[in-house]
Write a protein that holds these residues in place. Structure first.
Motif, PDB file in Angstrom:
ATOM      1  N   ARG A   1       4.925  -6.469   9.381  1.00 44.29           N
ATOM      2  CA  ARG A   1       5.995  -5.995  10.263  1.00 44.29           C
ATOM      3  C   ARG A   1       6.501  -4.625   9.804  1.00 44.29           C
ATOM      4  NH1 ARG A   1       7.776 -11.345   9.627  1.00 44.29           N
ATOM      5  NH2 ARG A   1       9.538 -10.660   8.357  1.00 44.29           N
ATOM      6  N   PHE A   2       6.627  -4.465   8.512  1.00 47.45           N
ATOM      7  CA  PHE A   2       7.057  -3.179   7.955  1.00 47.45           C
ATOM      8  C   PHE A   2       6.056  -2.079   8.315  1.00 47.45           C
ATOM      9  CE2 PHE A   2       6.812  -0.158   4.368  1.00 47.45           C
ATOM     10  CZ  PHE A   2       8.102   0.360   4.399  1.00 47.45           C
ATOM     11  N   ALA A   3       4.764  -2.365   8.157  1.00 54.32           N
ATOM     12  CA  ALA A   3       3.726  -1.384   8.476  1.00 54.32           C
ATOM     13  C   ALA A   3       3.706  -1.076   9.974  1.00 54.32           C
ATOM     14  CB  ALA A   3       2.364  -1.888   8.016  1.00 54.32           C
ATOM     15  N   ALA A   4       3.878  -2.103  10.821  1.00 53.18           N
ATOM     16  CA  ALA A   4       3.867  -1.900  12.263  1.00 53.18           C
ATOM     17  C   ALA A   4       5.038  -1.031  12.719  1.00 53.18           C
ATOM     18  CB  ALA A   4       3.911  -3.249  12.980  1.00 53.18           C
ATOM     19  N   ALA A   5       6.129  -1.040  11.944  1.00 56.50           N
ATOM     20  CA  ALA A   5       7.294  -0.236  12.273  1.00 56.50           C
ATOM     21  C   ALA A   5       7.185   1.190  11.740  1.00 56.50           C
ATOM     22  CB  ALA A   5       8.557  -0.900  11.728  1.00 56.50           C
ATOM     23  N   GLY A   6       6.040   1.516  11.137  1.00 57.83           N
ATOM     24  CA  GLY A   6       5.812   2.878  10.670  1.00 57.83           C
ATOM     25  C   GLY A   6       5.868   3.069   9.177  1.00 57.83           C
ATOM     26  N   GLY A   7       6.134   1.999   8.422  1.00 51.87           N
ATOM     27  CA  GLY A   7       6.175   2.113   6.974  1.00 51.87           C
ATOM     28  C   GLY A   7       4.788   2.122   6.355  1.00 51.87           C
ATOM     29  N   GLU A   8       4.716   2.568   5.123  1.00 56.12           N
ATOM     30  CA  GLU A   8       3.454   2.602   4.375  1.00 56.12           C
ATOM     31  C   GLU A   8       3.490   1.530   3.297  1.00 56.12           C
ATOM     32  OE1 GLU A   8       0.483   5.698   2.002  1.00 56.12           O
ATOM     33  OE2 GLU A   8       2.449   6.375   2.708  1.00 56.12           O
ATOM     34  N   VAL A   9       2.446   0.685   3.260  1.00 60.70           N
ATOM     35  CA  VAL A   9       2.319  -0.367   2.259  1.00 60.70           C
ATOM     36  C   VAL A   9       1.256   0.045   1.258  1.00 60.70           C
ATOM     37  CG1 VAL A   9       1.710  -2.786   1.826  1.00 60.70           C
ATOM     38  CG2 VAL A   9       3.036  -2.174   3.869  1.00 60.70           C
ATOM     39  N   MET A  10       1.550  -0.172   0.001  1.00 57.08           N
ATOM     40  CA  MET A  10       0.646   0.213  -1.081  1.00 57.08           C
ATOM     41  C   MET A  10       0.548  -0.942  -2.064  1.00 57.08           C
ATOM     42  SD  MET A  10       1.226   3.624  -3.353  1.00 57.08           S
ATOM     43  CE  MET A  10       0.213   4.039  -4.757  1.00 57.08           C
ATOM     44  N   PHE A  11      -0.657  -1.223  -2.551  1.00 53.66           N
ATOM     45  CA  PHE A  11      -0.874  -2.290  -3.521  1.00 53.66           C
ATOM     46  C   PHE A  11      -1.347  -1.712  -4.856  1.00 53.66           C
ATOM     47  CE2 PHE A  11      -1.894  -5.056   0.328  1.00 53.66           C
ATOM     48  CZ  PHE A  11      -0.648  -5.660   0.318  1.00 53.66           C
ATOM     49  N   CYS A  12      -1.173  -2.496  -5.890  1.00 57.86           N
ATOM     50  CA  CYS A  12      -1.568  -2.070  -7.234  1.00 57.86           C
ATOM     51  C   CYS A  12      -3.075  -1.864  -7.350  1.00 57.86           C
ATOM     52  CB  CYS A  12      -1.094  -3.113  -8.256  1.00 57.86           C
ATOM     53  SG  CYS A  12      -1.604  -2.777  -9.955  1.00 57.86           S
ATOM     54  N   HIS A  13      -3.867  -2.757  -6.740  1.00 51.52           N
ATOM     55  CA  HIS A  13      -5.292  -2.797  -7.059  1.00 51.52           C
ATOM     56  C   HIS A  13      -6.212  -2.244  -5.972  1.00 51.52           C
ATOM     57  CE1 HIS A  13      -4.325  -4.940 -10.662  1.00 51.52           C
ATOM     58  NE2 HIS A  13      -3.740  -5.919  -9.987  1.00 51.52           N
ATOM     59  N   ASP A  14      -5.686  -1.853  -4.840  1.00 51.46           N
ATOM     60  CA  ASP A  14      -6.530  -1.334  -3.765  1.00 51.46           C
ATOM     61  C   ASP A  14      -7.269  -0.085  -4.255  1.00 51.46           C
ATOM     62  OD1 ASP A  14      -7.514  -0.116  -1.317  1.00 51.46           O
ATOM     63  OD2 ASP A  14      -6.139  -1.438  -0.264  1.00 51.46           O
ATOM     64  N   PRO A  15      -8.599  -0.035  -4.094  1.00 48.02           N
ATOM     65  CA  PRO A  15      -9.346   1.128  -4.593  1.00 48.02           C
ATOM     66  C   PRO A  15      -9.206   2.375  -3.728  1.00 48.02           C
ATOM     67  CG  PRO A  15     -10.828  -0.433  -3.533  1.00 48.02           C
ATOM     68  CD  PRO A  15      -9.485  -1.097  -3.581  1.00 48.02           C
ATOM     69  N   VAL A  16      -8.702   2.235  -2.505  1.00 48.86           N
ATOM     70  CA  VAL A  16      -8.597   3.377  -1.598  1.00 48.86           C
ATOM     71  C   VAL A  16      -7.478   4.305  -2.080  1.00 48.86           C
ATOM     72  CG1 VAL A  16      -8.165   4.123   0.766  1.00 48.86           C
ATOM     73  CG2 VAL A  16      -9.428   2.000   0.340  1.00 48.86           C
ATOM     74  N   PRO A  17      -7.769   5.607  -2.262  1.00 48.10           N
ATOM     75  CA  PRO A  17      -6.730   6.536  -2.716  1.00 48.10           C
ATOM     76  C   PRO A  17      -5.595   6.650  -1.704  1.00 48.10           C
ATOM     77  CG  PRO A  17      -8.914   7.515  -2.914  1.00 48.10           C
ATOM     78  CD  PRO A  17      -9.073   6.265  -2.112  1.00 48.10           C
ATOM     79  N   THR A  18      -4.398   6.863  -2.208  1.00 53.76           N
ATOM     80  CA  THR A  18      -3.232   7.108  -1.368  1.00 53.76           C
ATOM     81  C   THR A  18      -2.698   8.506  -1.670  1.00 53.76           C
ATOM     82  OG1 THR A  18      -1.446   6.446  -2.864  1.00 53.76           O
ATOM     83  CG2 THR A  18      -2.679   4.671  -1.777  1.00 53.76           C
ATOM     84  N   PRO A  19      -1.821   9.034  -0.819  1.00 58.86           N
ATOM     85  CA  PRO A  19      -1.255  10.361  -1.097  1.00 58.86           C
ATOM     86  C   PRO A  19      -0.450  10.424  -2.388  1.00 58.86           C
ATOM     87  CG  PRO A  19      -0.896   9.739   1.201  1.00 58.86           C
ATOM     88  CD  PRO A  19      -1.416   8.527   0.502  1.00 58.86           C
ATOM     89  N   TYR A  20      -0.076   9.256  -2.935  1.00 60.19           N
ATOM     90  CA  TYR A  20       0.733   9.225  -4.152  1.00 60.19           C
ATOM     91  C   TYR A  20      -0.107   9.133  -5.418  1.00 60.19           C
ATOM     92  CZ  TYR A  20       4.457   8.387  -0.813  1.00 60.19           C
ATOM     93  OH  TYR A  20       5.331   8.505   0.238  1.00 60.19           O
ATOM     94  N   ASP A  21      -1.415   8.911  -5.267  1.00 61.79           N
ATOM     95  CA  ASP A  21      -2.277   8.754  -6.430  1.00 61.79           C
ATOM     96  C   ASP A  21      -2.574  10.094  -7.094  1.00 61.79           C
ATOM     97  OD1 ASP A  21      -2.716   5.942  -6.615  1.00 61.79           O
ATOM     98  OD2 ASP A  21      -3.968   6.061  -4.836  1.00 61.79           O
ATOM     99  N   LEU A  22      -2.567  10.095  -8.408  1.00 60.64           N
ATOM    100  CA  LEU A  22      -2.788  11.304  -9.183  1.00 60.64           C
ATOM    101  C   LEU A  22      -4.135  11.938  -8.848  1.00 60.64           C
ATOM    102  CD1 LEU A  22      -1.082  12.695 -11.424  1.00 60.64           C
ATOM    103  CD2 LEU A  22      -2.559  11.557 -13.082  1.00 60.64           C
ATOM    104  N   ASP A  23      -5.179  11.102  -8.729  1.00 56.17           N
ATOM    105  CA  ASP A  23      -6.521  11.651  -8.479  1.00 56.17           C
ATOM    106  C   ASP A  23      -6.749  12.009  -7.027  1.00 56.17           C
ATOM    107  OD1 ASP A  23      -6.769   9.163  -7.344  1.00 56.17           O
ATOM    108  OD2 ASP A  23      -8.435   8.498  -8.582  1.00 56.17           O
ATOM    109  N   ALA A  24      -5.727  11.825  -6.177  1.00 58.05           N
ATOM    110  CA  ALA A  24      -5.838  12.224  -4.773  1.00 58.05           C
ATOM    111  C   ALA A  24      -4.872  13.380  -4.468  1.00 58.05           C
ATOM    112  CB  ALA A  24      -5.545  11.048  -3.868  1.00 58.05           C
ATOM    113  N   GLY A  25      -4.413  14.036  -5.516  1.00 61.82           N
ATOM    114  CA  GLY A  25      -3.527  15.179  -5.338  1.00 61.82           C
ATOM    115  C   GLY A  25      -2.064  14.830  -5.282  1.00 61.82           C
ATOM    116  N   GLY A  26      -1.723  13.606  -5.773  1.00 56.16           N
ATOM    117  CA  GLY A  26      -0.343  13.164  -5.691  1.00 56.16           C
ATOM    118  C   GLY A  26       0.587  13.819  -6.689  1.00 56.16           C
ATOM    119  N   GLU A  27       0.049  14.657  -7.573  1.00 55.63           N
ATOM    120  CA  GLU A  27       0.915  15.268  -8.611  1.00 55.63           C
ATOM    121  C   GLU A  27       1.930  16.168  -7.970  1.00 55.63           C
ATOM    122  OE1 GLU A  27       0.552  17.706 -12.823  1.00 55.63           O
ATOM    123  OE2 GLU A  27      -1.198  16.928 -11.826  1.00 55.63           O
TER     124      GLU A  27
END
Length: 274
Positions: free
Chosen positions: A248-274
């Motif tokens: 429901r949170f994601a459907a309302a426009g929020g971003e969900v992030m998990f500890c172990h998902d291998p897909v990079p997110t904008p917040y990940d250091l190796d994806a330019g999140g610095e």
């Protein structure tokens, strides 16, 4: 407020163990932890990820040694906590707070590195941990040798925090710093006392949902893994209601992030999140 996540280690698992209907191919999972530079609280860590203390430390008991031998985490040296802090001109002594989302080894193994930090965690879960036997704690995935001896004296429990009410699909929870910028959201299912972190004031609200599931794809496609992954959950029946809240949170426009998902997110250091 700066938010960045680093990957402390890689752990491999068969896809079908983390995605219902998946194959037997091996998937490399991240073991994230976070750093928040908060305007009032200063440098704040979100968990600690895997560290050498959990993988090769001399103080490890037999059960923790077996745990490491079975999971075989591959430490990511460049994104361990000391190098991460150094990138921001920080040392462990500068860290004011470590938020402990739950008490599993891949979230607490580096707590002893931060002598000046307060620990924000579920004091209710800590109280239950203290009265369990060593065997019972192992059954809950808790290795007590990873906690600093003075953990309790530095514990800043969630029960003392002011509560923020939910607003539609935006969940409520404990206001960690008294300004509504970081909210601890109860996430039952995976571990005793697990909570996630909601950042409601950034451009796209972010909910770091820790270990509710391993993959965002499993959440959004309703492919929660079943047996034998269900054996690892504290309360498997609670995972789907918790997951539904996240959807429901994601459907309302929020971003969900998990500890172990291998897909990079904008917040990940190796994806330019610095």
């Amino acid at each position: 407020m700066k938010i960045v996540f680093a990957n402390s280690a890689w752990v491999s698992a068969a896809e079908r163990l983390i995605l219902r209907g998946g194959s037997w191919r091996s998937v490399r999972l991240r073991v994230r932890y976070g750093l928040v530079i908060h305007p009032q609280a200063g440098p704040v860590l979100i968990d600690t990820g895997y560290t050498p203390q959990a993988i090769s430390g001399d103080h490890r008991g037999k059960a923790l040694r077996l745990y490491g031998a079975v999971l075989k985490p591959q430490l990511n040296a460049s994104e361990q906590m000391l190098p991460l802090l150094a990138r921001f001109g920080l040392t462990p002594q500068d860290v004011s707070t470590v938020i402990v989302t739950h008490f599993h080894a891949d979230h607490v193994s580096g707590l002893s590195l931060f002598p000046n930090a307060r620990f924000i965690a579920s004091d209710a879960a800590w109280s239950r941990l203290k009265v369990r036997t060593a065997w019972q704690n192992l059954h809950h995935g808790v290795f007590t040798e990873l906690f600093p001896a003075d953990f309790e004296t530095r514990l800043d429990g969630l029960s003392a925090k002011q509560q923020i009410a939910s607003r539609g699909a935006i969940p409520g929870g404990a206001d960690l710093f008294g300004d509504g910028s970081v909210v601890a959201v109860d996430l039952p299912g995976h571990a005793d006392g697990q909570f996630g972190l909601l950042f409601p004031d950034i451009e796209r609200p972010l909910l770091y949902a820790v270990d509710v599931q391993w993959l965002v794809a499993a959440l959004l496609k309703k492919r929660t893994p079943g047996f034998p992954a269900s054996l690892l959950a504290e309360d498997f029946a609670a995972i789907e209601p918790t997951s539904d809240m996240l959807r429901r949170f994601a459907a309302a426009g929020g971003e969900v992030m998990f500890c172990h998902d291998p897909v990079p997110t904008p917040y990940d250091l190796d994806a330019g999140g610095e």
